[in-house]
Design an enzyme around this catalytic site. Structure first.
Site, PDB file in Angstrom:
ATOM      1  N   ASP A  49      -2.095  13.675  18.639  1.00  0.00           N
ATOM      2  CA  ASP A  49      -2.474  12.966  19.863  1.00  0.00           C
ATOM      3  C   ASP A  49      -2.608  11.467  19.589  1.00  0.00           C
ATOM      4  OD1 ASP A  49      -3.473  12.005  22.218  1.00  0.00           O
ATOM      5  OD2 ASP A  49      -5.199  13.362  22.312  1.00  0.00           O
ATOM      6  N   HIS A  94      -7.985   6.253  21.746  1.00  0.00           N
ATOM      7  CA  HIS A  94      -8.728   6.567  20.531  1.00  0.00           C
ATOM      8  C   HIS A  94      -8.483   5.566  19.402  1.00  0.00           C
ATOM      9  CE1 HIS A  94      -9.492  10.264  22.650  1.00  0.00           C
ATOM     10  NE2 HIS A  94      -8.200  10.481  22.755  1.00  0.00           N
ATOM     11  N   ILE A 151     -12.945   6.063  21.672  1.00  0.00           N
ATOM     12  CA  ILE A 151     -13.751   7.265  21.524  1.00  0.00           C
ATOM     13  C   ILE A 151     -13.029   8.273  20.631  1.00  0.00           C
ATOM     14  CG2 ILE A 151     -14.882   6.954  23.754  1.00  0.00           C
ATOM     15  CD1 ILE A 151     -13.034   9.114  24.901  1.00  0.00           C
ATOM     16  N   GLY A 177     -11.621  14.478  22.064  1.00  0.00           N
ATOM     17  CA  GLY A 177     -12.450  15.640  22.376  1.00  0.00           C
ATOM     18  C   GLY A 177     -12.119  16.810  21.466  1.00  0.00           C
TER      19      GLY A 177
END
Length: 287
Positions: free
Chosen positions: A191, A196, A211, A214
Protein backbone atom coordinates in the site's frame (compact mmCIF):
# COMPACT_ATOMS: atom_id res chain seq x y z
CA UNK A 1 -15.18 12.34 -11.08
CA UNK A 2 -17.78 11.02 -8.64
CA UNK A 3 -19.30 7.64 -7.81
CA UNK A 4 -21.97 6.49 -10.26
CA UNK A 5 -23.72 3.70 -8.40
CA UNK A 6 -24.91 1.61 -11.38
CA UNK A 7 -21.49 1.79 -13.03
CA UNK A 8 -19.77 0.86 -9.78
CA UNK A 9 -21.99 -2.22 -9.40
CA UNK A 10 -21.33 -3.27 -13.01
CA UNK A 11 -17.57 -2.96 -12.61
CA UNK A 12 -16.04 -6.27 -13.71
CA UNK A 13 -12.48 -6.49 -12.49
CA UNK A 14 -10.36 -9.22 -14.13
CA UNK A 15 -8.79 -12.00 -12.14
CA UNK A 16 -5.09 -11.35 -11.56
CA UNK A 17 -2.11 -13.56 -10.77
CA UNK A 18 0.33 -12.77 -7.94
CA UNK A 19 3.26 -14.44 -6.27
CA UNK A 20 4.88 -13.80 -2.91
CA UNK A 21 8.25 -14.95 -1.65
CA UNK A 22 9.96 -15.69 1.65
CA UNK A 23 11.34 -12.15 1.49
CA UNK A 24 7.79 -10.72 1.35
CA UNK A 25 6.76 -12.88 4.30
CA UNK A 26 9.69 -11.71 6.42
CA UNK A 27 9.25 -8.05 5.41
CA UNK A 28 5.58 -8.16 6.43
CA UNK A 29 6.42 -9.70 9.80
CA UNK A 30 9.07 -7.04 10.47
CA UNK A 31 6.62 -4.34 9.40
CA UNK A 32 4.05 -5.40 12.03
CA UNK A 33 6.50 -5.65 14.90
CA UNK A 34 7.96 -9.15 14.75
CA UNK A 35 11.69 -9.41 15.42
CA UNK A 36 11.92 -6.25 17.50
CA UNK A 37 14.07 -8.31 19.86
CA UNK A 38 16.43 -10.29 17.58
CA UNK A 39 17.21 -12.64 20.50
CA UNK A 40 13.55 -13.72 20.88
CA UNK A 41 13.63 -17.36 19.76
CA UNK A 42 9.81 -17.50 19.47
CA UNK A 43 9.66 -14.61 16.98
CA UNK A 44 12.75 -15.52 14.95
CA UNK A 45 10.91 -18.07 12.73
CA UNK A 46 8.74 -15.23 11.38
CA UNK A 47 11.70 -13.09 10.26
CA UNK A 48 14.38 -15.68 9.42
CA UNK A 49 14.21 -18.14 6.54
CA UNK A 50 15.02 -21.18 8.70
CA UNK A 51 11.66 -22.88 9.44
CA UNK A 52 9.88 -19.73 8.25
CA UNK A 53 6.28 -19.12 9.37
CA UNK A 54 3.74 -16.76 7.78
CA UNK A 55 1.62 -14.51 9.97
CA UNK A 56 -2.09 -14.76 9.08
CA UNK A 57 -2.25 -11.00 8.48
CA UNK A 58 0.05 -11.52 5.49
CA UNK A 59 -3.12 -12.47 3.59
CA UNK A 60 -4.08 -8.78 3.43
CA UNK A 61 -1.03 -7.86 1.31
CA UNK A 62 -0.12 -10.83 -0.91
CA UNK A 63 -2.50 -9.62 -3.63
CA UNK A 64 -2.25 -5.89 -3.01
CA UNK A 65 -3.40 -4.00 -6.10
CA UNK A 66 -5.14 -0.63 -6.13
CA UNK A 67 -4.81 0.05 -9.87
CA UNK A 68 -8.58 -0.46 -10.18
CA UNK A 69 -9.36 2.43 -7.82
CA UNK A 70 -9.60 5.22 -10.45
CA UNK A 71 -12.37 3.27 -12.21
CA UNK A 72 -14.70 3.67 -9.23
CA UNK A 73 -15.02 7.46 -9.07
CA UNK A 74 -14.08 7.35 -5.35
CA UNK A 75 -11.94 10.19 -4.03
CA UNK A 76 -9.16 8.03 -2.56
CA UNK A 77 -7.44 10.99 -0.93
CA UNK A 78 -10.32 10.96 1.56
CA UNK A 79 -10.60 7.19 2.08
CA UNK A 80 -10.00 5.33 5.35
CA UNK A 81 -10.43 1.66 6.24
CA UNK A 82 -13.63 0.82 8.11
CA UNK A 83 -13.56 -2.92 8.81
CA UNK A 84 -11.50 -5.91 7.71
CA UNK A 85 -12.37 -9.60 7.77
CA UNK A 86 -9.96 -12.36 6.77
CA UNK A 87 -11.23 -15.91 6.25
CA UNK A 88 -8.32 -18.34 5.95
CA UNK A 89 -9.57 -21.52 4.27
CA UNK A 90 -6.20 -23.04 5.07
CA UNK A 91 -2.97 -21.76 6.67
CA UNK A 92 -0.74 -19.57 4.53
CA UNK A 93 2.52 -20.99 3.23
CA UNK A 94 5.58 -18.72 3.56
CA UNK A 95 5.70 -18.36 -0.25
CA UNK A 96 3.36 -19.15 -3.10
CA UNK A 97 1.58 -18.31 -6.32
CA UNK A 98 -2.02 -17.17 -6.11
CA UNK A 99 -4.78 -15.58 -8.15
CA UNK A 100 -7.15 -12.89 -6.99
CA UNK A 101 -10.68 -11.91 -8.03
CA UNK A 102 -11.92 -8.64 -6.58
CA UNK A 103 -15.48 -7.31 -6.71
CA UNK A 104 -17.48 -4.42 -5.28
CA UNK A 105 -20.28 -5.98 -3.26
CA UNK A 106 -22.20 -2.76 -2.57
CA UNK A 107 -21.96 0.94 -1.78
CA UNK A 108 -24.08 2.98 0.63
CA UNK A 109 -24.64 6.73 0.60
CA UNK A 110 -24.59 8.33 4.04
CA UNK A 111 -25.53 11.72 2.57
CA UNK A 112 -23.81 14.91 1.43
CA UNK A 113 -20.93 15.74 3.75
CA UNK A 114 -21.27 12.42 5.57
CA UNK A 115 -19.38 10.12 3.24
CA UNK A 116 -20.09 6.75 1.66
CA UNK A 117 -19.43 3.12 2.63
CA UNK A 118 -18.10 0.67 0.04
CA UNK A 119 -18.00 -3.10 0.60
CA UNK A 120 -15.20 -4.95 -1.22
CA UNK A 121 -14.59 -8.70 -1.50
CA UNK A 122 -11.39 -10.36 -2.67
CA UNK A 123 -11.36 -14.12 -3.33
CA UNK A 124 -7.84 -15.55 -3.37
CA UNK A 125 -7.13 -19.03 -4.76
CA UNK A 126 -4.08 -21.22 -5.06
CA UNK A 127 -2.76 -20.72 -8.60
CA UNK A 128 -1.80 -24.39 -9.06
CA UNK A 129 -4.86 -26.15 -7.60
CA UNK A 130 -7.53 -23.41 -7.87
CA UNK A 131 -8.55 -24.23 -4.30
CA UNK A 132 -9.82 -21.36 -2.10
CA UNK A 133 -7.05 -19.96 0.06
CA UNK A 134 -8.35 -16.70 1.55
CA UNK A 135 -11.45 -14.53 1.37
CA UNK A 136 -10.98 -10.87 2.28
CA UNK A 137 -13.99 -8.69 3.13
CA UNK A 138 -13.33 -5.00 3.71
CA UNK A 139 -15.39 -1.92 4.40
CA UNK A 140 -14.05 1.35 3.03
CA UNK A 141 -15.28 4.69 4.38
CA UNK A 142 -15.09 7.19 1.53
CA UNK A 143 -15.24 10.43 3.52
CA UNK A 144 -15.45 12.67 0.47
CA UNK A 145 -18.12 10.83 -1.54
CA UNK A 146 -21.40 11.27 0.33
CA UNK A 147 -24.38 12.48 -1.66
CA UNK A 148 -23.67 10.47 -4.82
CA UNK A 149 -27.27 9.26 -5.01
CA UNK A 150 -26.80 5.65 -3.99
CA UNK A 151 -28.91 3.64 -1.56
CA UNK A 152 -28.81 4.37 2.16
CA UNK A 153 -27.39 1.61 4.33
CA UNK A 154 -29.99 -0.31 6.30
CA UNK A 155 -29.26 -2.48 9.37
CA UNK A 156 -29.80 -5.66 7.34
CA UNK A 157 -27.35 -4.55 4.64
CA UNK A 158 -23.65 -5.21 4.49
CA UNK A 159 -21.53 -7.31 6.83
CA UNK A 160 -22.83 -8.85 10.07
CA UNK A 161 -22.97 -6.81 13.26
CA UNK A 162 -19.58 -6.26 14.91
CA UNK A 163 -18.33 -8.79 17.44
CA UNK A 164 -19.05 -7.95 21.07
CA UNK A 165 -16.04 -7.73 23.36
CA UNK A 166 -16.48 -9.69 26.65
CA UNK A 167 -17.62 -7.67 29.66
CA UNK A 168 -14.69 -8.58 31.88
CA UNK A 169 -11.05 -7.67 32.30
CA UNK A 170 -8.75 -8.97 29.54
CA UNK A 171 -7.05 -12.30 30.13
CA UNK A 172 -3.76 -10.91 28.82
CA UNK A 173 -2.33 -7.83 27.12
CA UNK A 174 0.57 -7.28 24.72
CA UNK A 175 2.21 -3.89 24.15
CA UNK A 176 4.28 -3.05 21.09
CA UNK A 177 5.84 0.32 20.41
CA UNK A 178 5.73 1.28 16.74
CA UNK A 179 8.75 2.96 15.21
CA UNK A 180 8.63 6.57 13.88
CA UNK A 181 9.33 5.14 10.40
CA UNK A 182 6.93 2.18 10.77
CA UNK A 183 4.63 3.32 7.95
CA UNK A 184 7.61 3.72 5.60
CA UNK A 185 8.48 0.08 6.17
CA UNK A 186 4.90 -1.16 5.93
CA UNK A 187 4.19 0.63 2.64
CA UNK A 188 6.83 -1.61 1.01
CA UNK A 189 4.39 -4.49 1.57
CA UNK A 190 2.09 -3.00 -1.08
CA UNK A 191 0.00 0.00 0.00
CA UNK A 192 1.89 3.04 -1.33
CA UNK A 193 -0.85 5.55 -0.44
CA UNK A 194 1.02 8.85 0.16
CA UNK A 195 -1.23 9.47 3.18
CA UNK A 196 1.25 7.29 5.07
CA UNK A 197 4.44 8.97 3.84
CA UNK A 198 3.91 12.51 2.49
CA UNK A 199 3.28 15.19 5.16
CA UNK A 200 1.69 17.58 2.64
CA UNK A 201 -0.69 14.90 1.37
CA UNK A 202 -1.64 13.93 4.93
CA UNK A 203 -2.35 17.56 5.81
CA UNK A 204 -4.59 17.96 2.73
CA UNK A 205 -6.48 14.85 3.87
CA UNK A 206 -7.09 16.40 7.31
CA UNK A 207 -4.29 14.84 9.38
CA UNK A 208 -1.44 16.75 11.09
CA UNK A 209 1.10 14.23 9.77
CA UNK A 210 1.23 10.86 8.00
CA UNK A 211 -0.69 8.13 9.79
CA UNK A 212 0.04 4.44 10.16
CA UNK A 213 -1.79 2.14 7.74
CA UNK A 214 -4.89 0.73 9.41
CA UNK A 215 -3.84 -2.72 8.24
CA UNK A 216 -0.47 -2.23 9.94
CA UNK A 217 -2.30 -1.61 13.22
CA UNK A 218 -4.41 -4.70 12.40
CA UNK A 219 -1.24 -6.69 11.79
CA UNK A 220 0.22 -5.62 15.15
CA UNK A 221 -2.95 -6.77 16.94
CA UNK A 222 -3.09 -10.12 15.12
CA UNK A 223 0.61 -10.62 15.87
CA UNK A 224 -0.20 -10.04 19.57
CA UNK A 225 -2.92 -12.73 19.49
CA UNK A 226 -0.63 -15.23 17.72
CA UNK A 227 1.98 -14.52 20.40
CA UNK A 228 -0.24 -14.60 23.49
CA UNK A 229 -3.12 -16.94 22.58
CA UNK A 230 -1.68 -19.28 19.93
CA UNK A 231 1.79 -20.01 21.33
CA UNK A 232 3.31 -18.47 18.17
CA UNK A 233 1.46 -20.97 15.93
CA UNK A 234 -0.20 -18.96 13.10
CA UNK A 235 -1.76 -22.10 11.60
CA UNK A 236 -4.33 -22.03 14.42
CA UNK A 237 -5.97 -18.88 13.01
CA UNK A 238 -8.99 -19.46 10.72
CA UNK A 239 -10.92 -16.17 10.84
CA UNK A 240 -10.05 -12.58 11.77
CA UNK A 241 -12.27 -9.52 11.99
CA UNK A 242 -11.99 -6.06 13.50
CA UNK A 243 -13.24 -2.49 13.08
CA UNK A 244 -10.90 0.50 12.71
CA UNK A 245 -11.88 3.27 15.12
CA UNK A 246 -9.04 5.83 15.20
CA UNK A 247 -5.73 6.53 13.45
CA UNK A 248 -2.30 5.70 14.86
CA UNK A 249 0.68 7.98 14.38
CA UNK A 250 3.98 6.14 13.82
CA UNK A 251 5.97 6.05 17.05
CA UNK A 252 2.95 5.44 19.31
CA UNK A 253 2.55 2.26 21.39
CA UNK A 254 -0.25 -0.20 20.63
CA UNK A 255 -1.57 -2.22 23.58
CA UNK A 256 -3.67 -5.22 22.50
CA UNK A 257 -6.14 -6.55 25.06
CA UNK A 258 -6.99 -10.24 24.59
CA UNK A 259 -9.82 -12.49 25.85
CA UNK A 260 -9.82 -16.26 25.27
CA UNK A 261 -13.12 -18.21 25.27
CA UNK A 262 -12.53 -21.67 23.86
CA UNK A 263 -11.74 -21.30 20.17
CA UNK A 264 -12.91 -17.67 20.10
CA UNK A 265 -10.34 -14.99 20.87
CA UNK A 266 -11.60 -11.42 21.30
CA UNK A 267 -9.24 -8.47 21.04
CA UNK A 268 -9.13 -4.69 21.17
CA UNK A 269 -6.21 -2.34 20.61
CA UNK A 270 -5.64 1.02 22.27
CA UNK A 271 -2.85 3.58 22.29
CA UNK A 272 -0.81 3.77 25.48
CA UNK A 273 0.08 7.45 25.05
CA UNK A 274 -3.42 8.79 24.29
CA UNK A 275 -5.67 6.04 25.74
CA UNK A 276 -7.59 5.92 22.46
CA UNK A 277 -9.14 2.69 21.11
CA UNK A 278 -7.82 2.30 17.56
CA UNK A 279 -9.13 -1.20 16.77
CA UNK A 280 -12.34 -2.59 18.25
CA UNK A 281 -14.72 -5.57 18.00
CA UNK A 282 -11.79 -7.83 17.20
CA UNK A 283 -12.41 -11.56 16.90
CA UNK A 284 -10.20 -14.46 15.87
CA UNK A 285 -11.63 -17.95 15.44
CA UNK A 286 -9.15 -20.79 15.95
CA UNK A 287 -9.14 -24.08 14.07
Amino acid sequence: MAIVYDELMRLDLPEKAFSYTERDTMLYALSVGMGHDPMDAEELPFVFEKNLKALPGLATVICWDDSWAPKTGINFQMVVHGEQRVILHRPLAPEGRVKSKLRIRDAFDKGAGKGAVVLIENSIRDAATNEPLVTLLSTTFARGDGGFGGPARKPEDGPPQPHRIPDRNPDVGVTAKTQPNQALFYRLCGDRNPLHADPAFAKAAGFPRPILHGLCTYGHAVRAVVKAACDHDPAQVAHIEARFTAPVFPGESIHTEIWRDGKTVSFRARLVERDVVVLDHGKIELR
